[in-house]
Design an enzyme around this catalytic site. Structure first.
Site, PDB file in Angstrom:
ATOM      1  N   LYS A  88       0.889  -1.162   0.000  1.00 17.97           N
ATOM      2  CA  LYS A  88       0.000   0.000   0.000  1.00 17.97           C
ATOM      3  C   LYS A  88       0.920   1.204   0.000  1.00 17.97           C
ATOM      4  CE  LYS A  88      -4.051  -1.702   2.429  1.00 17.97           C
ATOM      5  NZ  LYS A  88      -4.773  -1.459   3.669  1.00 17.97           N
ATOM      6  N   HIS A 142       2.295   6.641   3.157  1.00 20.79           N
ATOM      7  CA  HIS A 142       1.765   8.000   3.120  1.00 20.79           C
ATOM      8  C   HIS A 142       2.426   8.901   4.159  1.00 20.79           C
ATOM      9  CE1 HIS A 142      -0.638   6.755   6.505  1.00 20.79           C
ATOM     10  NE2 HIS A 142      -1.128   5.751   5.792  1.00 20.79           N
ATOM     11  N   HIS A 196       2.809   7.802   7.668  1.00 23.00           N
ATOM     12  CA  HIS A 196       3.953   6.952   7.997  1.00 23.00           C
ATOM     13  C   HIS A 196       5.225   7.783   8.119  1.00 23.00           C
ATOM     14  CE1 HIS A 196       1.308   3.879   5.879  1.00 23.00           C
ATOM     15  NE2 HIS A 196       1.348   3.498   7.127  1.00 23.00           N
TER      16      HIS A 196
HETATM   17  N1  ARG Z   1       0.594  -0.489   9.390  1.00 24.02           N
HETATM   18  C1  ARG Z   1      -0.365   0.318  10.080  1.00 24.02           C
HETATM   19  C2  ARG Z   1      -0.970   1.358   9.143  1.00 24.02           C
HETATM   20  O1  ARG Z   1      -0.346   1.725   8.191  1.00 24.02           O
HETATM   21  C3  ARG Z   1       0.218   1.037  11.243  1.00 24.02           C
HETATM   22  C4  ARG Z   1       0.705   0.106  12.330  1.00 24.02           C
HETATM   23  C5  ARG Z   1       0.719   0.767  13.644  1.00 24.02           C
HETATM   24  N2  ARG Z   1       1.195  -0.077  14.682  1.00 24.02           N
HETATM   25  C6  ARG Z   1       0.446  -0.970  15.325  1.00 24.02           C
HETATM   26  N3  ARG Z   1       1.033  -1.689  16.261  1.00 24.02           N
HETATM   27  N4  ARG Z   1      -0.823  -1.108  15.114  1.00 24.02           N
HETATM   28  O2  ARG Z   1      -2.052   1.820   9.368  1.00 24.02           O
END
Ligand code: ARG
Length: 589
Positions: A144, A147, A150
């Site tokens: 994905k 963005h 992140h």
């Molecule tokens: N990969 C997730 C996203 O892009 C964020 C992860 C955040 N960390 C977690 N432990 N939930 O939305």
């Protein structure tokens, strides 16, 4: 230990004058207050010594001590008792407040000496000694887009890792990739249709994203695609090797690519983990435990934890088809991490859009009565709006870096003469661009949303990243331009008297003295903005000093040396504050 030539002071817990030079001055102020206002203790008085507002070094608000007498009477006692010494030059009563002006000579000498003696250790402390913190940040999703959310997590997380290290903690930086979930079934189906090994090798992140976009479109027209995808993911969850083979390669290539990009951002992870790495057993154990504790409700085949009592809704922990979900992976993952690392604290740097999700899994862990559940911290942040390149929307990290670099490169080329003097314009423009992005991101409180604005963030004017780099470059150039002054003699032989007559020099010295406090505050608030503010205040103070506190051309060698020492100290501390923000200070630009 930084040796001090000041009279000795009684100890106050939580202070350390040998690493935090202003502590000495604060203790001396506290002593003056507690001596005059018995039965007030030294500790109580110390807690009341605050930084002063404009023009005042330190201020004490008398009513906070809750003593029986009126502020006027208290102030009178303090003033009658006061005698100027090496620490404090003068005091002033103003209604409820007493202001303290430090002895300039001591302030300047002690501060510069400590910075010199401690070198790169100036500003750090040992408050976290023996403690371990796990910090999870960045955590993009494979296939994905990466963005701006992140990017913020990456920038703030890297900052926090630096701050905890500076405070003596053992830090484990973790990247928790979004590398699992039904979407991987979808990509697998898409890969069969659109995949190409060649494209994958070239740029895995981009190729997988393209496939993801295409197959999502297909799925809109054909519901069969989703069914296929769910079946495929089921096989992945069951550990079917043939279903996992491609996925494994995607993950590996994506991590490799991310690693090089993080490197350019000066961001490093100790551990790349991800949703896929959370063991089935931890997830099953969690659900069993929740069941046994009577916390699970059945809802049409799905299992959920009712958190309505806590205004957190109902959290689904297992789907009807039995596959795991994001929330459950976080629950099982946290337990696994505790088993593995036995952390004293675990920080999740995740966007405020996921506040509910995080509150839910923190609450579930608490209900499960894990003693470490109270050691979890969510560091959240607001949205970034309107980020696109000049050509269109940005979806990849490398586009952000590239665009920032290009804009800076164009800027630099506008001044041909200067541009030609820069040794490595590629590296320099990239670092300038990245500094611009980072500073814009960290300038305001985390929770605020902000608008991504290329022009503003990459301008040399105003409180921007490039301006900060410029301030550092200018300081770095003094040594090059005045080689006859270097190396400086033993610092005790430098006559700083000439500096003490300059209010600009005094202001710089005072600011430099506050740096250890800036680091401590950052640890408490988890806010990079305080450090950014410090860096700009220091840069402004330095820029105001240029005209009067001159080095080049100063014929009095004593004066020139003292000034050089001041600017060198300023450069060291400015660089330290930039590094704390994960920015690499430039020597030339
Ligand atoms: N990969 C997730 C996203 O892009 C964020 C992860 C955040 N960390 C977690 N432990 N939930 O939305």
């Amino acid at each position: 230990m930084a040796s001090s030539s000041l009279p000795s002071l009684p100890p106050v817990s939580g202070t350390d004058p040998s690493s935090s030079v202003l502590d000495a001055f604060r203790i001396s102020i506290a002593k003056k207050i507690s001596d005059a206002l018995e039965p007030l203790t030294l500790e109580q008085a110390y807690a009341g010594v605050d930084y002063g507002k404009k023009g005042e070094d330190f201020t004490v608000a008398l009513p906070r001590f809750r003593l029986p007498e009126k502020p006027d009477a208290l102030a009178k006692k303090v003033i009658e008792n006061f005698q100027a010494d090496d620490f404090v030059a003068s005091i002033k009563h103003d209604k409820n407040f007493i202001h303290f002006q430090l002895n300039t000579t001591s302030l300047v000498r002690e501060t510069l000496t400590q910075i010199h003696t401690l070198g790169p250790q100036y500003g750090v402390n040992t408050s976290g000694k023996g403690q371990k913190v796990l910090i999870e940040y960045s955590s993009p999703n494979i296939a994905k887009s990466f963005h701006v959310g992140h990017l913020r997590s990456t920038i703030i997380g890297a900052f926090l890792a630096n701050v905890y290290k500076a405070c003596g903690w053992e830090v484990i930086s973790t990247n928790y990739l979004g590398d699992w979930g039904t979407q991987f079934g979808l990509i697998a189906v898409g890969y069969e249709k659109y995949g190409s090994q060649e494209e994958l090798q070239k740029d895995a992140i981009k190729h997988l994203f393209d496939i993801y976009v295409k197959i999502n479109k297909d799925a809109e027209d054909d519901p069969e695609v989703k069914v296929e995808a769910a079946k495929f993911f089921r096989r992945m969850e069951d550990g079917d090797e043939s279903a996992l083979k491609n996925w494994r390669e995607w993950r590996e290539l994506s991590v490799k690519k991310y690693e090089t990009e993080y490197d350019r951002l000066n961001v490093h992870f100790d551990v790349y983990t991800g949703e896929s790495q959370v063991g089935q057993k931890s997830i099953d154990d969690a659900i069993t435990r929740l069941n046994e504790m009577g916390l699970i409700e059945d809802h049409e085949g799905a299992k959920l934890v009712n958190l309505e009592k806590y205004k957190l809704g109902k959290a689904v922990v297992r789907k009807k088809d039995g596959t795991s979900i994001y929330l459950t992976r976080d629950i099982g993952g946290a337990a696994e991490r505790y088993e593995k690392y036995k952390f004293d604290k675990m920080i999740y740097v995740i966007s405020s859009q996921q506040d509910l999700h995080v509150a839910q899994f923190f609450k579930v862990l608490e209900l499960m009565e894990f003693p470490w559940a109270k050691s979890l911290v969510h560091v959240n942040y607001g949205l970034v709006q309107g980020m696109s390149t000049r050509k269109g929307t940005v979806v990849f990290l490398n586009q952000i870096i590239k665009e920032a670099k290009t804009v800076m490169h164009e800027q630099m080329q506008k001044n041909e003469e200067k541009y030609n003097a820069v040794e490595d314009p590629e590296m320099t423009s990239e670092e300038l661009g990245i500094t611009g992005v980072k500073i814009q991101d960290m300038s305001a409180k985390r929770i605020n949303n902000y608008n991504f604005n290329w022009d503003r963030m990459l301008s040399f004017e105003g409180d921007t990243g490039p301006y900060l780099q410029y301030a550092h470059v200018r300081l770095a150039s003094i040594g090059r331009k005045n080689p006859h002054l270097l190396p400086l003699p033993s610092r005790s032989e430098i006559d700083i008297a000439t500096l003490t007559t300059s209010t600009h020099a005094r202001e710089i010295a005072f600011l430099l003295g506050t740096y250890p406090d800036v680091v401590k505050t950052a640890l408490k608030t988890h806010e990079p903005s305080g450090v950014v503010t410090f860096a700009f205040r220091l840069s402004h103070a330095i820029s105001s000093a240029w005209e009067t506190v001159v080095v080049k051309g100063e014929e009095d060698i004593e004066k020139a040396r003292a000034r050089m020492w001041l600017y060198e100290s300023a450069r060291d501390v400015l660089a330290a504050s930039m590094r704390l923000l994960s920015i690499t200070p430039l020597e030339r630009m």
